[in-house]
Write an enzyme that holds these catalytic residues in place. Structure first.
Site: not given
Ligand SMILES: O=P(O)(O)O[C@H]1O[C@H](CO)[C@@H](O)[C@H](O)[C@H]1O
Ligand SMILES: O=P(O)(O)O[C@H]1O[C@H](CO)[C@@H](O)[C@H](O)[C@H]1O
Lengths: 348, 348
Positions: B30, B51, B54, B113, B153, B159, B161, B164, B166, B168, B311
């Site tokens: 696709r 930061c 740091c 950092h 993360n 997500g 932010s 640096h 790290h 959690q 994805k």
């Molecule tokens: O079929 P589409 O719109 O190209 O693709 C979208 O929807 C699908 C179904 O939720 C997902 O699997 C794909 O990752 C998303 O990009």
């Molecule tokens: O705690 P952070 O790094 O600011 O926030 C990130 O991780 C969290 C835990 O997975 C999530 O709930 C937040 O949505 C994400 O932005």
């Protein structure tokens, strides 16, 4: 329930999936220094010669779209599911594979490339409801199809690759995870009490009032007590029925009307074309007894703070538990108080 | 298992969560016309005065970071979980709330950092493993803590932010959904057979070979048969143990080494700082018998086609079932064949 229970971190139970969500209301005070999304402000023409969903245009693979006037359904050119396979289950030690048969269709909601659901008329949306009904009936009668998933991905942030208003249907030979969960809880409750689980829940929510967003004679739109996404909502019919095909003509129209109301509120929230995935949640189609199933339609929108800052379901959420920052009550109040006239309309 | 089973759409069973994933291998054909992410190409300084992670800098709320030399742990200034609450369960009709106690900590992996895990030395990573051990032990001994979730993360798209390096820890008074699922399956298998479910699975994967990415004397990194994310991997210890605190000194070092190997491969895949959420999957800490638990560490990376195309887990995935486009075997082969020297290093 006294709202003092909601001020500190707590978990809420989802009666439909038998799972919990962690709610951390105080977390909204956290300043956001992370990713900021683009706002999709493009002005789109009513017809785009390069769009493969516009009337008269050629699709990948060579097919040409008809000059359709309201809706148009076709088989997905890159379907994730295919017909005509054996559905043997193979296993080897701890590896288990099951072949999956099915089909995927695309539904254009309108010939007008520039529109989205909140900008369509209620009559035009009622046409979409009629098409969902027709397609569900058509796929459900296939003895090889056990589930018909109707959904819409709206906005680039939700993986939608074409802004032309459209949704999808993925129909398959087995019952997928999320539907299996919602089947187990509803069927069990109905077997034990003879009543619809969601019907009883709706009754309780109408009494409480604080999570209701909007309603009409046939449907109620609310933020479920156990909502995961910041502005998640669910449309529940007052009458207990199992699938879109059970809707009366009045219900079709009332459903179109409430779809319009909630999606307009969404656009008005951050004054943008509000992204979401929406999904129709209804009984499987493998002809078992699903009297306990109560039709619903949910919106899972990612935005949290503004048109450009979304909630990330990552780390903790992926490995442990969904977690949300604002409470369902806060979200419902905000949505409830928004105008029912689309902000673009209001500017004229 | 004959690979002809894998050419058409099929479902695979996840032995750890008791759920299925839909695999649609042909779907990679696709063309992608959807959202393209930014590549994070910023050259970062070793020390950033702005930061809040740091050494020596002031954090939100006024605390000042020490001049730390390897790792540094502190209580999250905006924790989703808090200590000192009652944990009463309240219910009213179909609404169920449970108060949740807990704590959240941040672990700086390095004072530098500019680094990320794949750019850190194995010795420095071994320090991180030691800190995970210490923190897990510390939190696990609290009788009010039932689960300690260690995760990272990485990248704005996940997500995160602050770039640096790290991770959690979120520790809480109940056992979250995903850990509950993995507990149920492993404890059941162990009760029935006296063997580790994941240990038996690992044995089978080592025989088959085709999903293995890399290994050392103590750990194996593989793409699980039921992987959901395109390049998802899982690190499994050869020895059956339940938590990071069970690691011997050799295992600590070997774990650091395999973390380095897989994250370097990830960066090399699309020649970018590869985003992911990673999570440590281990026994709950509420002192029940978890002999069946087999420690693992998973990476859930979102990228699919390139440094900029991910994805989307949306519509169908949210309402029905996770779905993937490339097979686990294709992903493992690609990762296996990548060099073990970081592309930035190789340029020198
Ligand atoms: O079929 P589409 O719109 O190209 O693709 C979208 O929807 C699908 C179904 O939720 C997902 O699997 C794909 O990752 C998303 O990009
Ligand atoms: O705690 P952070 O790094 O600011 O926030 C990130 O991780 C969290 C835990 O997975 C999530 O709930 C937040 O949505 C994400 O932005």
């Amino acid at each position: 329930m006294p709202s003092t229970n909601f001020e500190k971190p707590h978990k809420r139970y989802n009666i439909l999936t038998d799972e919990w969500v962690l709610v951390s209301p105080h977390r909204t005070k956290r300043p956001w220094q992370g990713k900021v999304e683009d706002v999709d402000e493009e002005q789109r023409p009513q017809y785009d010669p390069k769009c493969y969903l516009c009337p008269g245009n050629e699709r990948m693979g060579g097919a040409v779209n008809p000059q359709y006037k309201d809706t148009f359904v076709f088989q997905n050119d890159f379907a994730a599911l295919m017909e005509d396979q054996g559905t043997a289950e193979v296993s080897e030690g701890l590896l288990r594979v099951q072949e999956e048969r099915g089909t995927a269709r695309v539904i254009c909601f309108s010939p007008d490339h520039s529109l989205t659901m909140p900008e369509m008329s209620v009559d035009a949306l009622a046409q979409v409801v009629k098409v969902w009904k027709r397609e569900f009936a058509d796929l459900a009668k296939d003895p090889q199809i056990s589930n018909v998933q109707i959904f819409e991905n709206k906005g680039p942030i939700m993986g939608c690759s074409n802004p032309h208003p459209h949704g999808q249907i993925w129909a398959q030979s087995s019952v997928p995870n999320e539907i299996a969960k919602r089947t187990a809880t509803q069927v069990k409750h109905f077997a034990e009490t003879g009543k619809s689980l969601l019907g009883e829940y709706l009754f309780q929510e109408l009494e409480a009032g604080e999570r209701i967003v909007c309603e009409n004679d046939y449907f109620v739109c609310l933020v479920p007590f156990w909502a995961v996404w910041p502005y998640e909502t669910m449309i529940v019919p007052r009458r207990h029925f199992q699938a879109v095909t059970d809707m009366t003509e009045q219900e079709e129209l009332a459903f179109a009307e409430i779809l319009s109301k909630i999606t307009i509120r969404y656009d008005n929230l951050f004054k943008c074309s509000f992204p979401y995935s929406a999904g129709m949640q209804q009984r499987p189609t493998d002809d078992q007894d699903y009297s306990g199933w109560h039709f619903h339609y949910s919106f899972y929108p990612p935005l949290l703070r503004s048109a450009t800052v979304k909630k990330f379901m990552v780390g903790y959420e992926m490995f442990a538990n969904p977690q949300r920052d604002i409470t369902a009550e806060m979200a419902a109040k905000t949505l409830r108080e928004l105008p029912e006239v689309h902000y673009k309309q209001a500017m004229h």
